[in-house]
Every structure is written in C-alpha cells, then in structure tokens.
Design a protein around this motif. Structure first.
Motif, PDB file in Angstrom:
ATOM      1  N   VAL A   3       0.828  -1.199   0.000  1.00 48.39           N
ATOM      2  CA  VAL A   3       0.000   0.000   0.000  1.00 48.39           C
ATOM      3  C   VAL A   3       0.866   1.253   0.000  1.00 48.39           C
ATOM      4  CG1 VAL A   3      -1.737   1.277   1.267  1.00 48.39           C
ATOM      5  CG2 VAL A   3      -1.901  -1.201   1.140  1.00 48.39           C
ATOM      6  N   SER A   4       1.985   1.252   0.743  1.00 47.98           N
ATOM      7  CA  SER A   4       2.887   2.396   0.799  1.00 47.98           C
ATOM      8  C   SER A   4       3.481   2.688  -0.572  1.00 47.98           C
ATOM      9  CB  SER A   4       4.010   2.130   1.813  1.00 47.98           C
ATOM     10  OG  SER A   4       3.496   1.995   3.111  1.00 47.98           O
ATOM     11  N   ASN A   7       0.886   4.324  -2.756  1.00 51.00           N
ATOM     12  CA  ASN A   7       0.729   5.741  -2.425  1.00 51.00           C
ATOM     13  C   ASN A   7       1.883   6.571  -2.988  1.00 51.00           C
ATOM     14  OD1 ASN A   7      -1.689   5.523  -1.064  1.00 51.00           O
ATOM     15  ND2 ASN A   7      -0.729   5.154   0.924  1.00 51.00           N
ATOM     16  N   ILE A   8       3.096   6.055  -2.855  1.00 54.82           N
ATOM     17  CA  ILE A   8       4.259   6.772  -3.368  1.00 54.82           C
ATOM     18  C   ILE A   8       4.159   6.933  -4.882  1.00 54.82           C
ATOM     19  CG2 ILE A   8       6.751   6.600  -3.751  1.00 54.82           C
ATOM     20  CD1 ILE A   8       6.958   5.304  -0.985  1.00 54.82           C
ATOM     21  N   ILE A  10       1.459   6.985  -6.736  1.00 56.15           N
ATOM     22  CA  ILE A  10       0.399   7.945  -7.061  1.00 56.15           C
ATOM     23  C   ILE A  10       0.874   9.372  -6.809  1.00 56.15           C
ATOM     24  CG2 ILE A  10      -1.912   8.740  -6.457  1.00 56.15           C
ATOM     25  CD1 ILE A  10      -2.621   5.834  -5.802  1.00 56.15           C
ATOM     26  N   LYS A  11       1.593   9.573  -5.708  1.00 47.96           N
ATOM     27  CA  LYS A  11       2.106  10.905  -5.399  1.00 47.96           C
ATOM     28  C   LYS A  11       3.114  11.356  -6.451  1.00 47.96           C
ATOM     29  CE  LYS A  11       1.428  10.716  -0.369  1.00 47.96           C
ATOM     30  NZ  LYS A  11       2.080  10.668   0.952  1.00 47.96           N
ATOM     31  N   GLU A  56       3.680   9.360   5.387  1.00 43.33           N
ATOM     32  CA  GLU A  56       2.410   8.628   5.415  1.00 43.33           C
ATOM     33  C   GLU A  56       1.299   9.410   6.104  1.00 43.33           C
ATOM     34  OE1 GLU A  56       1.724   5.926   3.900  1.00 43.33           O
ATOM     35  OE2 GLU A  56       3.717   5.362   3.215  1.00 43.33           O
ATOM     36  N   GLY A  59      -2.140  12.477   3.408  1.00 41.72           N
ATOM     37  CA  GLY A  59      -2.874  11.635   2.478  1.00 41.72           C
ATOM     38  C   GLY A  59      -2.861  12.173   1.060  1.00 41.72           C
ATOM     39  N   LEU A  60      -3.405  11.380   0.163  1.00 41.14           N
ATOM     40  CA  LEU A  60      -3.432  11.756  -1.245  1.00 41.14           C
ATOM     41  C   LEU A  60      -4.254  13.020  -1.496  1.00 41.14           C
ATOM     42  CD1 LEU A  60      -3.802   8.255  -2.965  1.00 41.14           C
ATOM     43  CD2 LEU A  60      -1.786   9.715  -2.903  1.00 41.14           C
ATOM     44  N   TYR A  63      -2.286  16.019  -0.336  1.00 46.54           N
ATOM     45  CA  TYR A  63      -1.185  16.220  -1.287  1.00 46.54           C
ATOM     46  C   TYR A  63      -1.695  16.844  -2.587  1.00 46.54           C
ATOM     47  CZ  TYR A  63       2.678  14.945  -4.425  1.00 46.54           C
ATOM     48  OH  TYR A  63       3.698  14.951  -5.347  1.00 46.54           O
TER      49      TYR A  63
END
Length: 210
Positions: A3-4, A7-8, A10-11, A56, A59-60, A63
C-alpha cells in the motif's frame, strides 16, 4: 508495504502531472529558468514532492490540494508577470548596468553582490581584459553578463519589449527615446504599448506588434 508503494507511485504521478501542466500553460521557462522566480518555484515544487512523498501522515487528498495550490500560485504569478510591467519588475527585478562606456559602476556592483575579482573573471571568460574596451556590460537576472564592446553598432538587447522602451539598449547605440518614437511613427505605430518587440539591426528598426 504494498500500500505504501502504491501511495508513493500515485504521489509521484501527481507531481509529474503538475509539472507537465505548468510547463504547458506557462511555456518552457521552467525548463531553463531565466529569473529568480522561475528557479524558486522549481525549488518549492521539489520541496513539496520530496517532503510529502514518503510522509504517510499526509494523504493523497491533502497532497493533491497542496499541488493544486502550488499550480494556481505559479499560474497567477506568470499571468501577473506577463500582463504587468510593474509586477514583472517587482518579482524578477531588472538587469543591472555595471559598466558604461568604459567606466565601472561600483555601487551597482555592490548591490549585485559582485566583487572586482568576480567582474574581471566574467570579463576574462569573454576574452576581455580591460573595462576600457567595454561600451556596456549588463548583469541579467540569471547572473549572465551581457557585454557590448566599443564600436559595436547593433545592440545586444531589443529596443522595446512587451510595450516598454529599454533605455539601456537605446543608450548602447547612442539613441534617444524621441528618436525611437519618431521611427515608430514613420512605420505607422502611434503608441509604444502596441509594440510586442522592436529590434534594431544595421540601421533598420524591425517591429512586431501585438
């Protein structure tokens, strides 16, 4: 951990998209910064992405909102610089005339934060070994020194940019604003504000209107 990494990813993708969007809207200035504001906005974006991407706790959605604010600020700044000579000067500053007709302006050098050694180094880099041979030396906002040698007929700068007369360029060819206005009238141009760009080359004034 999966999951991390998602997220990375997507960021990173959001950061990349924001860069592409700003470049498409503002031109290629961010790829080769020509002013302090262009460089600073790149540094700020790098700080945003670097500071958030592995955090973390952000959140998206947060961001995305931060990137959106950055994009809006950059586009607003670019619009102000494009449409207002006052804001452009206030944000980016203006070139500094360091040498005029073989005479060095020590006060201008001090304001630019340059020592005599640094000035001479810049001149030697252009194969110039005496300031007496320099008709005009202008320090650009990006730190580049533009030099006009004695005897050169064509200016290194346009006479008019974005509807504003460039007095230093006129001085480099020993002309006055009155002369320039008269030449504009000869070509049917009544106002300097109508001129996007005016170049002087080999005795001819080449004009580009808005």
């Amino acid at each position: 951990m999966v999951v991390s990494y998602i997220n990375i990813t997507i960021k990173l993708a959001l950061g990349l998209l924001s860069i592409v969007m700003v470049i498409n809207f503002t031109g290629k200035g961010n790829l080769a910064p020509s002013s302090a504001s262009d460089q600073v906005q790149n540094y700020v974006l790098g700080g945003i992405i670097g500071g958030v991407i592995y955090n973390e706790n952000i959140g998206l959605l947060q961001y995305f909102i931060i990137l959106l604010i950055w994009v809006c600020l950059v586009l607003s700044l670019r619009w102000l610089k494009t449409n207002s000579a006052f804001f452009k000067k206030a944000i980016d500053g203006e070139p500094s005339l360091l040498i005029s007709r073989g005479k060095l302006d020590t006060e201008a050098c001090r304001k630019a934060g340059l020592t005599a050694h640094e000035i001479m180094f810049k001149l030697r880099s252009n194969n110039i070994y005496s300031i007496r041979n320099v008709k005009q030396a202008v320090l650009e906002q990006n730190g580049q020194l533009i030099i006009v040698m004695s005897g050169e007929e064509n200016p290194r700068y346009p006479l008019i940019t974005d509807g504003t007369i460039q007095a230093q360029a006129l001085d480099s060819i020993d002309k006055t604003e009155e002369w320039l206005l008269e030449r504009l009238k000869e070509q049917g141009v009544e106002s300097v504000s109508d001129v996007f760009l005016a170049e002087y080359e080999n005795g001819n004034l080449n004009i580009v209107l808005y």
